[in-house]
Design an enzyme around this catalytic site. Structure first.
Site, mmCIF file in Angstrom:
data_model
loop_
_atom_site.group_PDB
_atom_site.id
_atom_site.type_symbol
_atom_site.label_atom_id
_atom_site.label_comp_id
_atom_site.label_asym_id
_atom_site.label_seq_id
_atom_site.Cartn_x
_atom_site.Cartn_y
_atom_site.Cartn_z
ATOM 1 N N GLU A 47 27.827 39.058 53.023
ATOM 2 C CA GLU A 47 28.284 38.831 51.648
ATOM 3 C C GLU A 47 27.181 39.271 50.677
ATOM 4 O O GLU A 47 26.001 39.091 50.954
ATOM 5 C CB GLU A 47 28.563 37.338 51.471
ATOM 6 C CG GLU A 47 28.837 36.901 50.034
ATOM 7 C CD GLU A 47 28.788 35.380 49.870
ATOM 8 O OE1 GLU A 47 29.519 34.868 49.010
ATOM 9 O OE2 GLU A 47 28.016 34.720 50.604
ATOM 10 N N ASN A 110 33.814 38.203 43.827
ATOM 11 C CA ASN A 110 32.972 38.298 45.018
ATOM 12 C C ASN A 110 33.827 38.996 46.059
ATOM 13 O O ASN A 110 34.788 38.420 46.578
ATOM 14 C CB ASN A 110 32.551 36.895 45.474
ATOM 15 C CG ASN A 110 31.494 36.923 46.551
ATOM 16 O OD1 ASN A 110 31.351 37.901 47.268
ATOM 17 N ND2 ASN A 110 30.763 35.827 46.694
ATOM 18 N N LYS A 127 37.035 37.016 47.285
ATOM 19 C CA LYS A 127 36.810 35.642 47.732
ATOM 20 C C LYS A 127 37.680 34.633 46.980
ATOM 21 O O LYS A 127 37.666 34.574 45.752
ATOM 22 C CB LYS A 127 35.330 35.298 47.552
ATOM 23 C CG LYS A 127 34.885 33.965 48.151
ATOM 24 C CD LYS A 127 33.375 33.844 48.018
ATOM 25 C CE LYS A 127 32.819 32.574 48.618
ATOM 26 N NZ LYS A 127 31.344 32.540 48.504
ATOM 27 N N GLU A 146 28.567 30.030 41.574
ATOM 28 C CA GLU A 146 29.664 30.961 41.866
ATOM 29 C C GLU A 146 30.885 30.700 40.994
ATOM 30 O O GLU A 146 31.586 31.621 40.584
ATOM 31 C CB GLU A 146 30.041 30.897 43.349
ATOM 32 C CG GLU A 146 29.029 31.575 44.250
ATOM 33 C CD GLU A 146 29.553 31.776 45.653
ATOM 34 O OE1 GLU A 146 30.588 32.459 45.816
ATOM 35 O OE2 GLU A 146 28.945 31.237 46.597
ATOM 36 N N CYS A 172 32.177 33.906 53.236
ATOM 37 C CA CYS A 172 31.356 32.711 53.156
ATOM 38 C C CYS A 172 32.162 31.412 53.167
ATOM 39 O O CYS A 172 32.683 31.023 54.195
ATOM 40 C CB CYS A 172 30.441 32.790 51.942
ATOM 41 S SG CYS A 172 29.029 31.646 52.016
ATOM 42 N N ASN A 197 26.150 33.898 52.693
ATOM 43 C CA ASN A 197 24.802 33.526 52.249
ATOM 44 C C ASN A 197 24.823 32.007 52.163
ATOM 45 O O ASN A 197 25.361 31.449 51.205
ATOM 46 C CB ASN A 197 24.495 34.077 50.856
ATOM 47 C CG ASN A 197 24.205 35.563 50.802
ATOM 48 O OD1 ASN A 197 23.126 35.989 50.418
ATOM 49 N ND2 ASN A 197 25.203 36.377 51.154
#
Length: 311
Positions: A47, A110, A127, A146, A172, A197
């Site tokens: 990612e 993302n 994402k 995020e 993730c 991550n």
């Protein structure tokens, strides 16, 4: 005759805040070359593989924030990776921050892409399950913004016919949610690719810190087994700008067994011969969806966002 897809998980060590994209791409190209030399047909990167994990900081300057995002793919910095993939005839998965401008508005996602052996984009995912928080919280040793910097993905969980199989993607935090795997499982996914991550320290519940690595594998192994799919999870690992990130990049068989695992927190390549026909061991038996699922009883899953406690 099996449908073997020799797959490499290309873990990356830390990427410094001032490391250039060209440097990160150079590291990935070296891993791609190694993957090809070891017979791989697909290499999976983490990612946000082009930059440091920037949501750990409050970035109030719009231009600075946007500097971490890609407006097109490939671009000048990433084109060498695409060209190398085509030269080596190897596919890859890449996670990055995507900026889209539409009707005068900016949208930040993302994102991950699946690239085929000709260096052409064969699929895209954005994402869905964004972790963290929206506003700056001074008590945290590092931020996890995020929810501030990205919109939730708008593409769902597509599965693509590519590289001789049915391949899905997630990113993730998506790996922690069983719905992620099930939606792709219902589309016949034979392999699910994901980068992450993940900090060792979880500030809202530090008592779980010692379980971070356990939970990482637990969720991916369960997702693989319950949907009869290979799962390839790849970390950005090590101490990045003072924040410790877990490693444990791994390749998981449809039985839920880990068949390859990274042993460092640095740039490292692991590889496995993934027979996509092994998915039938689960899809035709204990997880034969057509035979055993009872969706009329699952309405709460899509009918509500939060808990509905009994009266």
């Amino acid at each position: 005759m099996s449908r073997a897809l020799i797959t490499a998980a290309a873990q990356l060590g830390p990427i410094a805040r001032d490391e250039t994209r060209a440097s990160a791409v150079g590291r990935m190209i070296e891993l791609m070359r190694e993957a090809k030399a070891r017979g791989a047909e697909l290499v999976v990167f983490p990612e946000l593989a082009l930059t440091t994990f920037f949501p750990r900081w409050l970035l109030e300057d719009e231009a600075e924030l946007d500097s971490y995002f890609e407006r097109e793919m490939p671009n000048a910095d990433t084109k060498p990776l695409f060209e190398m993939a085509a030269e080596l005839s190897i596919g890859f998965y890449l996670g990055y921050a995507e900026l889209v401008e539409a009707d005068g508005e900016k949208h930040h996602f993302n994102t991950s892409i699946l690239v085929d052996r000709e260096g052409k984009i064969a699929g895209k995912y954005r994402k869905v399950h964004l972790p963290g928080h929206t506003d700056y919280e001074a008590w945290r040793p590092f931020q996890h913004l995020e929810k501030r910097y990205f919109e939730a993905g708008d593409l769902g969980f597509p599965v693509y016919r590519a590289l001789g199989g049915l391949i899905g993607m997630c990113i993730c935090n998506d790996r922690r949610w069983p719905e992620t795997y099930r939606v792709m499982g219902l589309q016949g996914a034979e392999m699910i690719l994901l980068g992450y991550n993940t900090p060792v320290h979880y500030p809202p519940a530090p008592e779980h810190d010692h379980l971070q690595c356990f939970h990482n594998h637990l969720t991916m192994q369960a997702g693989a087994y319950q949907n009869g799919s290979w799962v390839v999870g790849v970390a950005k690992a090590g101490k990045e700008e003072g924040c410790d990130l877990i490693g444990q990049s791994c390749i998981i068989a449809p039985t839920g067994e880990i068949v390859a695992q990274a042993s460092t927190l640095e740039d490292e390549l692991i590889i496995a011969n993934c027979d996509l026909d092994r998915c039938k061991e689960l899809k035709d038996n204990v997880f034969n969806f057509a035979m055993h699922r009872e969706p009329q009883h699952y309405g709460l899953i899509t009918g509500t966002k939060g808990e509905q406690l009994p009266e």
